[in-house]
Design a protein around this motif. Structure first.
Motif, PDB file in Angstrom:
ATOM      1  N   SER A   1       0.825  -1.212   0.000  1.00 35.45           N
ATOM      2  CA  SER A   1       0.000   0.000   0.000  1.00 35.45           C
ATOM      3  C   SER A   1       0.857   1.260   0.000  1.00 35.45           C
ATOM      4  O   SER A   1       0.503   2.262  -0.651  1.00 35.45           O
ATOM      5  CB  SER A   1      -0.920   0.001   1.224  1.00 35.45           C
ATOM      6  N   ARG A   2       1.978   1.227   0.697  1.00 35.44           N
ATOM      7  CA  ARG A   2       2.852   2.413   0.720  1.00 35.44           C
ATOM      8  C   ARG A   2       3.460   2.648  -0.664  1.00 35.44           C
ATOM      9  O   ARG A   2       3.602   3.796  -1.093  1.00 35.44           O
ATOM     10  CB  ARG A   2       3.936   2.245   1.765  1.00 35.44           C
ATOM     11  N   PHE A   3       3.861   1.588  -1.360  1.00 32.55           N
ATOM     12  CA  PHE A   3       4.415   1.734  -2.704  1.00 32.55           C
ATOM     13  C   PHE A   3       3.390   2.376  -3.648  1.00 32.55           C
ATOM     14  O   PHE A   3       3.730   3.242  -4.455  1.00 32.55           O
ATOM     15  CB  PHE A   3       4.853   0.381  -3.247  1.00 32.55           C
ATOM     16  N   GLU A   4       2.146   1.950  -3.553  1.00 34.98           N
ATOM     17  CA  GLU A   4       1.110   2.522  -4.418  1.00 34.98           C
ATOM     18  C   GLU A   4       0.896   4.000  -4.108  1.00 34.98           C
ATOM     19  O   GLU A   4       0.747   4.821  -5.021  1.00 34.98           O
ATOM     20  CB  GLU A   4      -0.192   1.744  -4.240  1.00 34.98           C
ATOM     21  N   ALA A   5       0.888   4.351  -2.812  1.00 30.75           N
ATOM     22  CA  ALA A   5       0.708   5.758  -2.439  1.00 30.75           C
ATOM     23  C   ALA A   5       1.876   6.613  -2.924  1.00 30.75           C
ATOM     24  O   ALA A   5       1.681   7.727  -3.440  1.00 30.75           O
ATOM     25  CB  ALA A   5       0.552   5.877  -0.921  1.00 30.75           C
ATOM     26  N   LEU A   6       3.110   6.097  -2.781  1.00 33.14           N
ATOM     27  CA  LEU A   6       4.271   6.850  -3.240  1.00 33.14           C
ATOM     28  C   LEU A   6       4.280   6.990  -4.756  1.00 33.14           C
ATOM     29  O   LEU A   6       4.662   8.042  -5.293  1.00 33.14           O
ATOM     30  CB  LEU A   6       5.552   6.167  -2.766  1.00 33.14           C
ATOM     31  N   ALA A   7       3.861   5.947  -5.470  1.00 37.98           N
ATOM     32  CA  ALA A   7       3.827   6.034  -6.934  1.00 37.98           C
ATOM     33  C   ALA A   7       2.793   7.048  -7.405  1.00 37.98           C
ATOM     34  O   ALA A   7       3.038   7.801  -8.356  1.00 37.98           O
ATOM     35  CB  ALA A   7       3.533   4.653  -7.523  1.00 37.98           C
TER      36      ALA A   7
ATOM     37  N   SER B   1       7.832  11.289 -18.334  1.00 37.04           N
ATOM     38  CA  SER B   1       6.877  10.276 -17.848  1.00 37.04           C
ATOM     39  C   SER B   1       7.669   9.075 -17.319  1.00 37.04           C
ATOM     40  O   SER B   1       7.821   8.061 -18.008  1.00 37.04           O
ATOM     41  CB  SER B   1       5.931   9.847 -18.964  1.00 37.04           C
ATOM     42  N   TYR B   2       8.179   9.216 -16.108  1.00 46.44           N
ATOM     43  CA  TYR B   2       8.990   8.142 -15.523  1.00 46.44           C
ATOM     44  C   TYR B   2       8.067   7.001 -15.085  1.00 46.44           C
ATOM     45  O   TYR B   2       6.983   7.238 -14.522  1.00 46.44           O
ATOM     46  CB  TYR B   2       9.769   8.678 -14.327  1.00 46.44           C
ATOM     47  N   PRO B   3       8.457   5.747 -15.310  1.00 44.53           N
ATOM     48  CA  PRO B   3       7.567   4.604 -15.018  1.00 44.53           C
ATOM     49  C   PRO B   3       7.514   4.268 -13.528  1.00 44.53           C
ATOM     50  O   PRO B   3       8.023   3.227 -13.085  1.00 44.53           O
ATOM     51  CB  PRO B   3       8.198   3.470 -15.830  1.00 44.53           C
ATOM     52  N   TRP B   4       6.883   5.133 -12.743  1.00 40.67           N
ATOM     53  CA  TRP B   4       6.830   4.888 -11.306  1.00 40.67           C
ATOM     54  C   TRP B   4       5.998   3.662 -10.965  1.00 40.67           C
ATOM     55  O   TRP B   4       6.316   2.945 -10.009  1.00 40.67           O
ATOM     56  CB  TRP B   4       6.265   6.122 -10.604  1.00 40.67           C
ATOM     57  N   PHE B   5       4.936   3.419 -11.717  1.00 39.55           N
ATOM     58  CA  PHE B   5       4.083   2.278 -11.384  1.00 39.55           C
ATOM     59  C   PHE B   5       4.748   0.948 -11.739  1.00 39.55           C
ATOM     60  O   PHE B   5       4.290  -0.098 -11.271  1.00 39.55           O
ATOM     61  CB  PHE B   5       2.725   2.414 -12.089  1.00 39.55           C
ATOM     62  N   GLN B   6       5.804   0.976 -12.538  1.00 38.51           N
ATOM     63  CA  GLN B   6       6.568  -0.243 -12.757  1.00 38.51           C
ATOM     64  C   GLN B   6       7.309  -0.634 -11.481  1.00 38.51           C
ATOM     65  O   GLN B   6       7.553  -1.825 -11.228  1.00 38.51           O
ATOM     66  CB  GLN B   6       7.550  -0.052 -13.914  1.00 38.51           C
ATOM     67  N   TYR B   7       7.668   0.359 -10.669  1.00 37.53           N
ATOM     68  CA  TYR B   7       8.243   0.061  -9.357  1.00 37.53           C
ATOM     69  C   TYR B   7       7.257  -0.730  -8.504  1.00 37.53           C
ATOM     70  O   TYR B   7       7.644  -1.632  -7.753  1.00 37.53           O
ATOM     71  CB  TYR B   7       8.617   1.368  -8.644  1.00 37.53           C
ATOM     72  N   VAL B   8       5.989  -0.372  -8.597  1.00 35.09           N
ATOM     73  CA  VAL B   8       4.971  -1.090  -7.836  1.00 35.09           C
ATOM     74  C   VAL B   8       4.873  -2.540  -8.309  1.00 35.09           C
ATOM     75  O   VAL B   8       4.731  -3.475  -7.502  1.00 35.09           O
ATOM     76  CB  VAL B   8       3.607  -0.380  -7.971  1.00 35.09           C
ATOM     77  N   LYS B   9       4.969  -2.769  -9.630  1.00 36.03           N
ATOM     78  CA  LYS B   9       4.919  -4.132 -10.157  1.00 36.03           C
ATOM     79  C   LYS B   9       6.133  -4.944  -9.703  1.00 36.03           C
ATOM     80  O   LYS B   9       6.007  -6.114  -9.332  1.00 36.03           O
ATOM     81  CB  LYS B   9       4.856  -4.097 -11.688  1.00 36.03           C
TER      82      LYS B   9
END
Length: 507
Positions: A269-275, A291-299
């Motif tokens: 949940s913290r990763f999603e909030a930070l992304a 457009s940096y791929p922040w949501f790829q960090y979540v994956k």
């Protein structure tokens, strides 16, 4: 007339009272030390608190000084309210909240002017009815829309829309000057939001993207360390370990391996909030892509948590009540240790690649890990076949262990290179066979026990089989961890392409 005696105590406090006072002072001092330790661990909290104080001070100067107060009037109080509500701990969250407040205010202003003009044209009697119904409809629509899955992140904007609309419409009905109310509302919100953004960006900015990047790298190292700690604990001699038979996971809260894995599993949940906050931030530092791929960090974090699940499974096996004897575990010591070390090193390399924003994982790392898995799989299959044969037929170890291996290999984890592995393990199985012939039965029993008490013999063999299943389960979980690491390599590879990591260089 009777006399009344009054005794006034003049003695000093007793020893118990002094002891309680000293204990209270000591307790307060311990609490102060704990707060100080927390402050030293995370300085971001102190920075955030100081920046909020600076923001409120700057906005309040518009009220405290006479000159700006005469220009803006009493409506400047809304600037203080906006600054407090918009300011967040990270720059991205502040931008997100400010955007929600600005859009919500604009939507409310447009709706309020339209409804106010419509109600005014309908006459004196219909005006309060139209205003009341419009407030009801706006409240229903905004409260319903903010609960939609795709619009949850704009919940604050819907709340601002409802609040601003009600204030403007009501003030227009009582005062009769909606344009002035709208203008005052807009510039006060703009002043408060602008001061919050400037303070947050200019004074020790805390970027959500940086935090997401660092915490993901930290989780990679935590999973690797936890894996090695679990394997090391499992391969220790049972006489040297404390016997823990409690089934509740709360009993292991003091173990570093468990705590690190638990923190990794709780990071979703913290990763999603930070992304979500990081996507609002402008290009900065090392993250200069628009457009940096922040949501790829979540994956990547989700795949890493699947690896952490297997580490937790290994941890539960370590503390199981039924354990395989140490003399059988030592037969797989080198294979299990080599596999865990290779897997942990690969996970650490992935974490270092993300930290340095480079891609250096080579096929040699994966090949070494595959070779260690081949040895572990062949060894566990051979040991299981030996235990099965000795428990069922009471026969010595088979002369051709490769046949026993091929007969039961179908119940184990199959890798793409299974056929190649069967051809390369014959020589290795001969060496392992010599080692296993030196192993005595477990637990140690005299020869006449097998003849005198057959029921007890059967019971003990059942325990032996269950214990051997524990060893097999541990090895299978370790193999499953390796399989999930391969998916982790693919996820990091995709991240390196999307984020345009550099080629392998020293950091």
């Amino acid at each position: 007339m009777g006399s009344i005696e009054i005794n006034i105590p003049t003695s000093t406090p007793t020893k118990p009272e002094l002891h309680e006072t000293k204990f209270g002072v000591k307790k307060i001092w311990v609490q102060i030390q704990s707060v100080w330790e927390i402050c030293k661990e995370d300085t971001g909290r102190e920075i955030f608190a100081l920046k909020v104080g600076v923001t409120v001070l700057l906005v309040s100067l518009l009220v405290l000084f006479e000159a700006p107060y005469q220009v803006f009037g009493s409506n400047i109080i809304w600037a203080i309210l906006t600054a407090i509500l918009v300011f967040e701990d990270t720059v991205g969250a502040t931008f997100n909240r400010g955007f929600n407040r600005a859009v919500g205010t604009l939507v409310a202003v447009i709706l309020a002017i339209l409804v106010a003009e419509t109600a005014l044209s309908c006459g004196y009697l219909a005006e309060p009815i139209i205003i009341g119904l419009s407030m009801f409809m706006i409240a229903v629509i905004t409260s319903y829309m903010k609960m939609w899955g795709a619009l949850v992140q704009y919940e604050y904007g819907f709340r601002v829309t409802l609040l601003t609309y009600c204030l403007i419409v009501v003030s227009d009905y009582r005062i009769g000057n909606p344009i002035k109310t709208v203008i005052d509302r807009l510039y006060t919100i703009g002043i408060g939001g602008m001061i919050s953004v400037l303070v947050n960006v200019s004074i020790f900015p805390i970027w959500a993207g940086d935090q997401l990047h660092k915490e993901l790298v930290k989780n990679f190292h935590s999973v690797a360390d936890s894996l090695q700690e679990c394997v090391k604990k499992y391969l220790e001699d049972g006489s040297e370990k404390s016997k823990i038979t409690m089934a509740s996971i709360d009993a292991f809260h003091d173990e570093p391996a468990y705590m690190r894995c638990q923190s990794t599993l709780d990071s979703g949940s913290r990763f999603e909030a930070l992304a979500k906050s990081a996507k609002w931030e402008p290009p900065h530092g090392r993250f200069m892509h628009i457009s940096y791929p922040w949501f790829q960090y979540v994956k990547v974090g989700a795949v890493l948590r699947h690896c952490a699940y297997e580490v937790m499974a290994l941890h539960s096996i370590v503390h199981a009540k039924i354990q395989v004897p140490y003399k059988l575990r030592v037969g797989l010591h080198s294979e299990v240790e080599e596999t865990s070390n290779q897997a942990a090193e690969l996970v650490r390399n992935l974490g270092r690649d993300i930290s340095c924003m480079q891609w250096s994982v080579k096929d040699s790392h994966i090949k070494r890990l595959h070779n260690s898995i081949k040895r572990l799989q062949s060894s566990i299959c051979f040991q299981y076949s030996y235990m099965l044969a000795s428990s069922t037929f009471e026969s010595p170890i088979p002369h051709n262990p490769s046949k026993s291996f091929t007969n039961i290999s179908h119940i184990f984890y199959h890798l793409p290179y299974q056929r190649e592995m069967e051809e390369e393990t014959e020589c290795y199985q001969e060496i392992k066979g010599k080692q296993l012939r030196r192993l005595c039965s477990w637990p140690p029993r005299e020869a006449d026990v097998f003849e005198e008490d057959s029921e007890q013999n059967i019971k003990m063999r059942g325990i032996e089989s269950t214990a051997m299943l524990s060893l097999t389960n541990f090895a299978s979980s370790l193999m499953e961890f390796v399989a999930r690491v391969e998916h982790l390599v693919e996820a990091v590879d995709e991240l390196s392409k999307m984020a345009k990591f550099k080629s392998a260089l020293l950091c």
